[in-house]
Design a protein around this motif. Structure first.
Motif, PDB file in Angstrom:
ATOM      1  N   SER A  71       2.839  -3.113   3.209  1.00  0.00           N
ATOM      2  CA  SER A  71       1.603  -3.292   3.976  1.00  0.00           C
ATOM      3  C   SER A  71       0.496  -3.684   3.021  1.00  0.00           C
ATOM      4  O   SER A  71       0.334  -3.079   1.965  1.00  0.00           O
ATOM      5  N   ASP A  72      -0.268  -4.691   3.406  1.00  0.00           N
ATOM      6  CA  ASP A  72      -1.380  -5.188   2.600  1.00  0.00           C
ATOM      7  C   ASP A  72      -2.670  -4.421   2.886  1.00  0.00           C
ATOM      8  O   ASP A  72      -3.637  -4.537   2.158  1.00  0.00           O
ATOM      9  N   ILE A  73      -2.699  -3.622   3.956  1.00  0.00           N
ATOM     10  CA  ILE A  73      -3.900  -2.884   4.349  1.00  0.00           C
ATOM     11  C   ILE A  73      -4.048  -1.671   3.440  1.00  0.00           C
ATOM     12  O   ILE A  73      -3.135  -0.856   3.310  1.00  0.00           O
ATOM     13  N   THR A  89      -7.853  -5.642   2.666  1.00  0.00           N
ATOM     14  CA  THR A  89      -6.483  -6.014   2.300  1.00  0.00           C
ATOM     15  C   THR A  89      -6.372  -6.028   0.785  1.00  0.00           C
ATOM     16  O   THR A  89      -7.337  -6.314   0.083  1.00  0.00           O
ATOM     17  N   SER A 111      -2.516   3.030   0.603  1.00  0.00           N
ATOM     18  CA  SER A 111      -1.948   2.536   1.858  1.00  0.00           C
ATOM     19  C   SER A 111      -1.116   3.634   2.498  1.00  0.00           C
ATOM     20  O   SER A 111       0.025   3.871   2.093  1.00  0.00           O
TER      21      SER A 111
END
Length: 131
Positions: A71-73, A89, A111
């Motif tokens: 996940s980039d978040i 991000t 994350s």
């Protein structure tokens, strides 16, 4: 303009700033995922899957090799308790890292979705680890 405002502006669109209850909820989750020393550093010896890294490529490689669902978040968390937590991000954070890290001494990119953290310690050491 303050360093936090410069950071938020540099991150651009789709940035969300958390304070108060939402901030506390994110911190509780962060602290439940990773063990902290009494001086506020992740106790890396108690994190089974982690690495000291020197480049963005090493961080991305570690994450792709060790997470099932990348996940980039991320939430940007600083050691200064009066600062908000920012959601962005990882790609955006890396592009403006020189606006992110000066906000406070120590910086974490957390994350909860993929269970990883990147710690940028004030002495220049950078580590990435998994829950």
């Amino acid at each position: 303009m303050s360093l936090i405002n410069e950071c938020i502006e540099a991150l651009g669109e789709d940035v969300h700033v958390f304070s108060d209850n939402n901030r506390e909820e994110i911190l509780r989750k962060f602290e439940s995922y990773f063990p902290f020393s009494e001086w506020g550093r992740i106790e890396w010896e108690n994190v089974s899957n982690h690495a000291e890294v020197n480049t963005v490529d090493e961080i991305i490689s570690f994450l792709h090799q060790n997470t099932e669902e990348y996940s980039d978040i991320v939430y940007i968390i600083w050691d200064e308790g009066s600062l908000p937590i920012i959601r962005s991000t990882l790609d955006k954070v890396f592009k403006v890292i020189d606006d992110v890290t000066p906000v406070s001494f120590d910086t974490w990119m957390f994350s909860p979705y993929a269970g990883y953290v990147i710690e940028i310690f004030h002495d220049g050491e950078v580590r990435v680890g998994l829950k």
